[in-house]
Design a protein around this motif. Sequence first.
Motif, PDB file in Angstrom:
ATOM      1  N   SER A   1      20.144  12.972  -5.318  1.00 22.71           N
ATOM      2  CA  SER A   1      21.508  13.274  -4.903  1.00 22.71           C
ATOM      3  C   SER A   1      21.836  14.731  -5.198  1.00 22.71           C
ATOM      4  N   ASP A   2      22.637  15.320  -4.337  1.00 32.46           N
ATOM      5  CA  ASP A   2      23.013  16.722  -4.505  1.00 32.46           C
ATOM      6  C   ASP A   2      24.219  16.809  -5.438  1.00 32.46           C
ATOM      7  N   ILE A   3      23.933  16.683  -6.737  1.00 31.16           N
ATOM      8  CA  ILE A   3      24.952  16.809  -7.770  1.00 31.16           C
ATOM      9  C   ILE A   3      24.543  17.945  -8.704  1.00 31.16           C
ATOM     10  N   PRO A   4      25.504  18.574  -9.391  1.00 33.69           N
ATOM     11  CA  PRO A   4      25.204  19.797 -10.153  1.00 33.69           C
ATOM     12  C   PRO A   4      24.082  19.665 -11.174  1.00 33.69           C
ATOM     13  N   VAL A   5      24.006  18.535 -11.882  1.00 33.52           N
ATOM     14  CA  VAL A   5      23.017  18.438 -12.943  1.00 33.52           C
ATOM     15  C   VAL A   5      21.595  18.445 -12.387  1.00 33.52           C
TER      16      VAL A   5
ATOM     17  N   VAL B   1      13.156   8.041  -4.789  1.00 35.38           N
ATOM     18  CA  VAL B   1      14.536   8.287  -4.369  1.00 35.38           C
ATOM     19  C   VAL B   1      15.486   7.954  -5.502  1.00 35.38           C
ATOM     20  N   TYR B   2      16.415   8.876  -5.797  1.00 37.01           N
ATOM     21  CA  TYR B   2      17.334   8.708  -6.928  1.00 37.01           C
ATOM     22  C   TYR B   2      18.678   9.305  -6.513  1.00 37.01           C
ATOM     23  N   MET B   3      19.594   8.442  -6.062  1.00 33.79           N
ATOM     24  CA  MET B   3      20.856   8.904  -5.474  1.00 33.79           C
ATOM     25  C   MET B   3      22.051   8.693  -6.401  1.00 33.79           C
ATOM     26  N   SER B   4      21.898   8.954  -7.681  1.00 37.37           N
ATOM     27  CA  SER B   4      22.978   8.769  -8.651  1.00 37.37           C
ATOM     28  C   SER B   4      24.220   9.560  -8.262  1.00 37.37           C
ATOM     29  N   LEU B   5      25.377   8.970  -8.540  1.00 36.18           N
ATOM     30  CA  LEU B   5      26.641   9.667  -8.318  1.00 36.18           C
ATOM     31  C   LEU B   5      26.962  10.623  -9.461  1.00 36.18           C
TER      32      LEU B   5
ATOM     33  N   ARG C   1      23.900   2.294  -1.373  1.00 38.75           N
ATOM     34  CA  ARG C   1      23.707   3.247  -0.277  1.00 38.75           C
ATOM     35  C   ARG C   1      22.218   3.518  -0.035  1.00 38.75           C
ATOM     36  N   VAL C   2      21.411   3.465  -1.084  1.00 43.17           N
ATOM     37  CA  VAL C   2      19.962   3.636  -0.906  1.00 43.17           C
ATOM     38  C   VAL C   2      19.403   2.504  -0.049  1.00 43.17           C
ATOM     39  N   VAL C   3      19.820   1.268  -0.349  1.00 47.77           N
ATOM     40  CA  VAL C   3      19.355   0.122   0.423  1.00 47.77           C
ATOM     41  C   VAL C   3      19.841   0.223   1.867  1.00 47.77           C
ATOM     42  N   LYS C   4      21.087   0.614   2.053  1.00 50.16           N
ATOM     43  CA  LYS C   4      21.620   0.780   3.413  1.00 50.16           C
ATOM     44  C   LYS C   4      20.873   1.878   4.164  1.00 50.16           C
ATOM     45  N   ALA C   5      20.566   2.978   3.469  1.00 51.51           N
ATOM     46  CA  ALA C   5      19.815   4.072   4.102  1.00 51.51           C
ATOM     47  C   ALA C   5      18.434   3.600   4.528  1.00 51.51           C
ATOM     48  N   TYR C   6      17.795   2.832   3.669  1.00 51.03           N
ATOM     49  CA  TYR C   6      16.484   2.291   4.027  1.00 51.03           C
ATOM     50  C   TYR C   6      16.584   1.392   5.264  1.00 51.03           C
ATOM     51  N   SER C   7      17.649   0.605   5.327  1.00 47.18           N
ATOM     52  CA  SER C   7      17.797  -0.351   6.433  1.00 47.18           C
ATOM     53  C   SER C   7      17.970   0.328   7.781  1.00 47.18           C
ATOM     54  N   VAL C   8      18.434   1.591   7.806  1.00 45.48           N
ATOM     55  CA  VAL C   8      18.624   2.289   9.080  1.00 45.48           C
ATOM     56  C   VAL C   8      17.464   3.217   9.418  1.00 45.48           C
ATOM     57  N   LEU C   9      16.416   3.210   8.602  1.00 47.05           N
ATOM     58  CA  LEU C   9      15.223   3.979   8.939  1.00 47.05           C
ATOM     59  C   LEU C   9      14.587   3.423  10.219  1.00 47.05           C
ATOM     60  N   PRO C  10      13.844   4.242  10.943  1.00 51.34           N
ATOM     61  CA  PRO C  10      13.143   3.733  12.128  1.00 51.34           C
ATOM     62  C   PRO C  10      12.230   2.559  11.770  1.00 51.34           C
TER      63      PRO C  10
ATOM     64  N   GLN D   1       0.823  -1.212   0.000  1.00 57.76           N
ATOM     65  CA  GLN D   1       0.000   0.000   0.000  1.00 57.76           C
ATOM     66  C   GLN D   1       0.857   1.261   0.000  1.00 57.76           C
ATOM     67  N   ASN D   2       1.964   1.244   0.739  1.00 55.69           N
ATOM     68  CA  ASN D   2       2.882   2.379   0.799  1.00 55.69           C
ATOM     69  C   ASN D   2       4.295   1.907   0.474  1.00 55.69           C
ATOM     70  N   PHE D   3       4.993   2.644  -0.369  1.00 57.70           N
ATOM     71  CA  PHE D   3       6.370   2.256  -0.665  1.00 57.70           C
ATOM     72  C   PHE D   3       7.203   3.434  -1.166  1.00 57.70           C
ATOM     73  N   ILE D   4       8.497   3.301  -0.953  1.00 53.17           N
ATOM     74  CA  ILE D   4       9.508   4.214  -1.488  1.00 53.17           C
ATOM     75  C   ILE D   4      10.015   3.589  -2.781  1.00 53.17           C
ATOM     76  N   LEU D   5      10.157   4.369  -3.827  1.00 56.67           N
ATOM     77  CA  LEU D   5      10.450   3.823  -5.160  1.00 56.67           C
ATOM     78  C   LEU D   5      11.792   4.304  -5.693  1.00 56.67           C
ATOM     79  N   TYR D   6      12.485   3.374  -6.356  1.00 56.76           N
ATOM     80  CA  TYR D   6      13.648   3.702  -7.196  1.00 56.76           C
ATOM     81  C   TYR D   6      13.388   3.124  -8.575  1.00 56.76           C
ATOM     82  N   VAL D   7      13.719   3.879  -9.629  1.00 55.00           N
ATOM     83  CA  VAL D   7      13.611   3.399 -11.011  1.00 55.00           C
ATOM     84  C   VAL D   7      14.940   3.643 -11.718  1.00 55.00           C
ATOM     85  N   GLY D   8      15.536   2.584 -12.266  1.00 51.61           N
ATOM     86  CA  GLY D   8      16.796   2.735 -12.987  1.00 51.61           C
ATOM     87  C   GLY D   8      17.544   1.414 -13.010  1.00 51.61           C
ATOM     88  N   THR D   9      18.590   1.364 -13.796  1.00 48.44           N
ATOM     89  CA  THR D   9      19.415   0.164 -13.897  1.00 48.44           C
ATOM     90  C   THR D   9      20.182  -0.050 -12.595  1.00 48.44           C
TER      91      THR D   9
END
Length: 393
Positions: free
Chosen positions: A322-326, A297-301, A234-243, A217-225
């Motif tokens: 991700s906080d990158i210039p583009v 969530v999209y944390m591309s380098l 790092r996205v998976v690790k970040a999710y794992s440390v959520l409350p 019913q509720n989910f956080i989404l990533y789309v990409g290769t």
Amino acid sequence: MSLNLLINTTPLLHPLTGIGNYILHLVEQFKLLAPENNYIYFYNGRVSRRLVTYETSFLLQQLHQFKEGAKSCLSTISLAERAARWGWNLLKTIRKHREGNVFNIQQSVDIYFEPNFILLDLPAKKRVVTVHDLSFYFHPEWFNDGVLEFRERFIGKVGYADRVITVSKIVKEEVCNILKIPEDGIVSIYNGLDHERFNEYPEDKLKDWANLRKLPQNFILYVGTVEPRKNLLRVVKAYSVLPHYIKREYKLVLVGFKGWKNREVMEAIASTENVLYIGYVSAQDLPYYYNLASLFVYMSLYEGFGLPPLEAMACGTPVLVSDIPVFREILSDAALYADPLDVEEIASKMALVIEQPDLRNKLVKKGKERAAFFDWEKTATEHLNLFYTLVER
């Protein structure tokens, strides 16, 4: 003015990803905006006046298997013979569509448009190439064997282009500085967005679709290769440390090809509770995932443009990138930003969007406004204007 325009459409013979979608949307818009032009499509050494996609080729293969099976197993049955004859006639029709009118490429071509990095040795008065990013140049370690050869071929060919198109101003600066191409030889044209597909869908339609596919019913989404540049580990690790109370209510859903160099991240996906890897989904299904997601969530380098965050915004989903210039260039203040190297910060920003309705609503509103700025008709018009200008010179 009408043009003889030669386009390398080879990527359309594969399941559509970023570059394939770029090509398909441009070609469709070219034909709508300038039907008077003569469009010539190049497919792995063949040229055709007919546009072929992966779906067309896939149907052709299925019909070929049907025809062979009908001939070998069922030829004595009159009904089967009629079915086989119908299938064979349809096969010939599809093959005619696929192959089109093959002709001599030595005819006068005004513009050869290469939408996929490396110019081929195709004859034309003017040559235009699109450079989507320089990830292979800056970070060859992110790719499989062959990337160094690709880089050398690219560098050896790009200088022969009469114009280089980049999909962002950031990539234009990189091409200018790294490849020493004069600034006036590079044109920045943003990608478009398919607003017919990527928009907000009715709730009842979404609910039925989600129930059919047993989505949470509720989910956080990533789309990409799933590949190193996307920083998915790092996205998976970040999710794992959520409350725990957030993870109980919100699962992490990952959509996209498995890609390459992904053993560690795939192991992390398999061992982390409430993480679902869906794999590649069709172009028709993708907007449903965006619509149903609580957060994208999209944390591309590194990215040259980054279309998925805009697609999510158009579907009314808040976006964390991700906080990158583009992304600062493309998404402006319509997204929330996090340091892609800081797992704790990624996690805290995820929780922030989930727990603060006002922030979420602000991101949704700004996201829809930002996504509306990008349009494939506008993008195609800028390409065509560039082609006309080159021919007039």
